[in-house]
Design an enzyme around this catalytic site. Structure first.
Site, PDB file in Angstrom:
ATOM      1  N   TRP A 106      29.208  46.503  38.009  1.00  0.00           N
ATOM      2  CA  TRP A 106      29.949  46.492  36.747  1.00  0.00           C
ATOM      3  C   TRP A 106      30.376  45.087  36.369  1.00  0.00           C
ATOM      4  CZ3 TRP A 106      29.031  50.706  34.215  1.00  0.00           C
ATOM      5  CH2 TRP A 106      28.740  51.876  34.932  1.00  0.00           C
ATOM      6  N   ASP A 123      38.980  43.793  34.989  1.00  0.00           N
ATOM      7  CA  ASP A 123      38.561  45.186  34.825  1.00  0.00           C
ATOM      8  C   ASP A 123      39.156  45.953  36.011  1.00  0.00           C
ATOM      9  OD1 ASP A 123      37.303  47.622  34.806  1.00  0.00           O
ATOM     10  OD2 ASP A 123      35.254  46.833  34.816  1.00  0.00           O
ATOM     11  N   LYS A 140      39.157  57.592  35.979  1.00  0.00           N
ATOM     12  CA  LYS A 140      39.310  57.619  37.435  1.00  0.00           C
ATOM     13  C   LYS A 140      40.753  57.984  37.797  1.00  0.00           C
ATOM     14  CE  LYS A 140      35.523  54.583  37.217  1.00  0.00           C
ATOM     15  NZ  LYS A 140      34.446  55.271  37.781  1.00  0.00           N
TER      16      LYS A 140
END
Lengths: 355, 355
Positions: free
Chosen positions: A99, A166, A190
């Site tokens: 990511w 992030d 999440k």
């Protein structure tokens, strides 16, 4: 049979959050209307947005001068929205996983991008360490938890430049010193809500400095000024977010979430290290408390499928590892209980006893 | 008391869609997990996306060569994503209302924009008519239903250039000749789902022609190639969308939705035209079947607040007009029943009898 949800995301949420969301979908606040069919401009919905915003600020101790906004599109949209808003000339990225790399790719459309550090050559089995951060960067971008590879930077680093993180897969799992960051973003699916909303914490006085005209929807100022209500926000995901934030607070806040994360992960890593069948995949000092990756030891490689079936029969859900790593991944977000972790540990012990 | 939901969006959904969504949130397909906590890569979720896509294609008779994708961010994000993907040199926009104007504004960042026609000078009380469409446009953008002002273009026009339509507030309310369009987009929160997902129907062979490098998330091809699963999609809003599409099909499809829309709107406009207290706000030939706007006649202007209270007491929800128009707006999307419309009509009659 009771299921234990180790999905990497969307992932386990507290049962009361699930039940309250279902209840409000049937009848929102006793209005006779569903949460799905009320106007986002309704008097009853504004308090939901306000409370969600206030709880993010309270739980993460967000200092004055920061705004909290809720957007659609997922963290993947933020990969381009961050550089669109913050990149003037040159940005630095720490390449710590899939990511992080995707975020770096998008930034290249907006200016010069420096890969400040990378652990790609080691297939991301550890975090990059001991790197120097050039002082001429507009910002340094990090991904604090690498969901796929199971590494985590569980501290707030000092950077000589703006720091942007992030935190999609570990936000709200520990206290954070928000003052060290200029922006933090996280997809909600999440630790916070159903998929469909992204939380962004941004320092107000750094906005509006990038040398480009931004589409209205991509300019963070639009959403800061309108309190996340410039256009129709994802009403139900924001409601569920608020419910989860309430739950985190009631459980004791992020300090308690941190304690539980350590308790869960320590127990599970201890079993991985003890059990003759398994081994962890990443450097011990960089092990994620959220995504616990492990594989079969080489001499037991052919038991992989068999263990997966065995665990599935015992109610374990979502423990198949990502294809980039193989093996297994037990994602243990805030809502995961020690009961769930112990059930997985017992499953590993029982499987070991058979072989 | 029974409530009748005339909200402009998010708005009324069929009760069985609401109940099925709540049920799946408690336990998805009997899995023991919530719809909110399943992976979008789960075997059980792929059929949901597939069915939603197939039902959009079936219900709107989408020809071969078109893709249907589901994105987050709302139709407002499409205002910039459309020109980013389609504008090469020059685009034309029909300025028929607030949202059409907002779409036009975003396009200007990507190239030359021609306002092909406008009814702004008349405060959008009618649709622009009898305009010429320059043949050198990359595309013509129209908004088929103007939610705020209550006008609607309920036919598929012939254009000598690519035609792109924002159908956010009237999609699935009538048969559409999709072959006349190169792209159709619609926020789901009126006729299709909860807020949080946008449906885009796009002609495959027109993608990838714009002379700019696009961020991955903004390139429609990304989502076409990955079947709306490039990143985590808004799982629950897509589920609800699928449920609504099933409902539309079971009710008789868009032809039946069209019949009901006419039946509802004709009854309500007839009462507006008959009742001495009220008058419609837009040209009769351009009246929307979705958003029915009306105000108090001048001599009864001071009764406005009083009627709003009276209607609220009778269970009418969301009939206050948008501030740009004033008065009242009864939004009658697919899920609105004749019972609801008749209740509003009776309320108007009873209020008239008192004055």
């Amino acid at each position: 049979m009771k299921k234990y949800n180790f999905n990497a995301g969307p992932s386990m949420l507290p049962r009361e959050v699930i039940e309250n969301t279902a209840k409000q979908i049937l009848d929102f606040n006793g209005s006779g209307l569903s949460l799905m069919e009320i106007s986002h401009r309704a008097k009853d919905f504004q308090p939901v947005v306000d409370e969600a915003e206030a709880l993010v600020k309270e739980l993460l101790n967000v200092p004055e001068g920061y705004s909290v906004i809720f957007l659609g599109g997922g963290a993947s949209l933020q990969f381009m929205q961050i550089p669109a808003n913050f990149l003037i000339k040159k940005a630095g990225y720490v390449n710590s996983g899939t990511w992080a790399k995707k975020a770096m790719k998008e930034a290249k459309l907006f200016g010069e991008v420096v890969e400040v550090a990378s652990s790609a050559d080691d297939n991301y089995t550890h975090l990059p360490h001991n790197y120097e951060i050039p002082a001429d960067l507009d910002y340094l971008h990090i991904c604090t938890n690498n969901t796929i590879f199971g590494t985590e930077l569980r501290e707030d680093i000092d950077a000589p430049v703006r720091l942007i993180a992030d935190m999609s897969s570990d936000i709200l799992s520990r206290p954070v010193d928000v003052s060290k960051y200029d922006a933090i973003y996280a997809g909600a699916q999440k630790n916070m809500s159903m998929a469909g909303v992204t939380v962004i914490i941004v320092k107000d006085d750094v906005l509006g400095k990038a040398p480009r005209e931004l589409p209205t929807m991509l300019d963070y100022r639009t959403h800061v000024e309108k309190g996340s209500m410039f256009n129709t926000p994802p009403v139900v995901p924001i409601y569920t977010l608020m419910e989860t934030l309430r739950w985190v607070k009631a459980q004791g806040g992020v300090k308690e979430m941190d304690r539980r994360a350590h308790e869960r992960a320590e127990a599970l890593y201890a079993e991985i290290d003890r059990n003759k069948l398994f081994r962890g995949t990443v450097a011990k000092e960089d092990r994620s408390l959220m995504n616990i990756c492990f594989v079969m030891n080489d001499e037991f490689k052919d038991l992989e499928k068999s263990f997966l079936d065995f665990a599935t029969e015992r109610g374990m859900v979502g423990i198949k590892g990502h294809r980039s790593v193989g093996g297994f991944r037990a994602s243990c977000y805030n809502a995961m209980t020690m009961e769930g972790v112990n059930a997985l540990i017992q499953t590993m012990k029982d499987f070991e006893a058979q072989h």
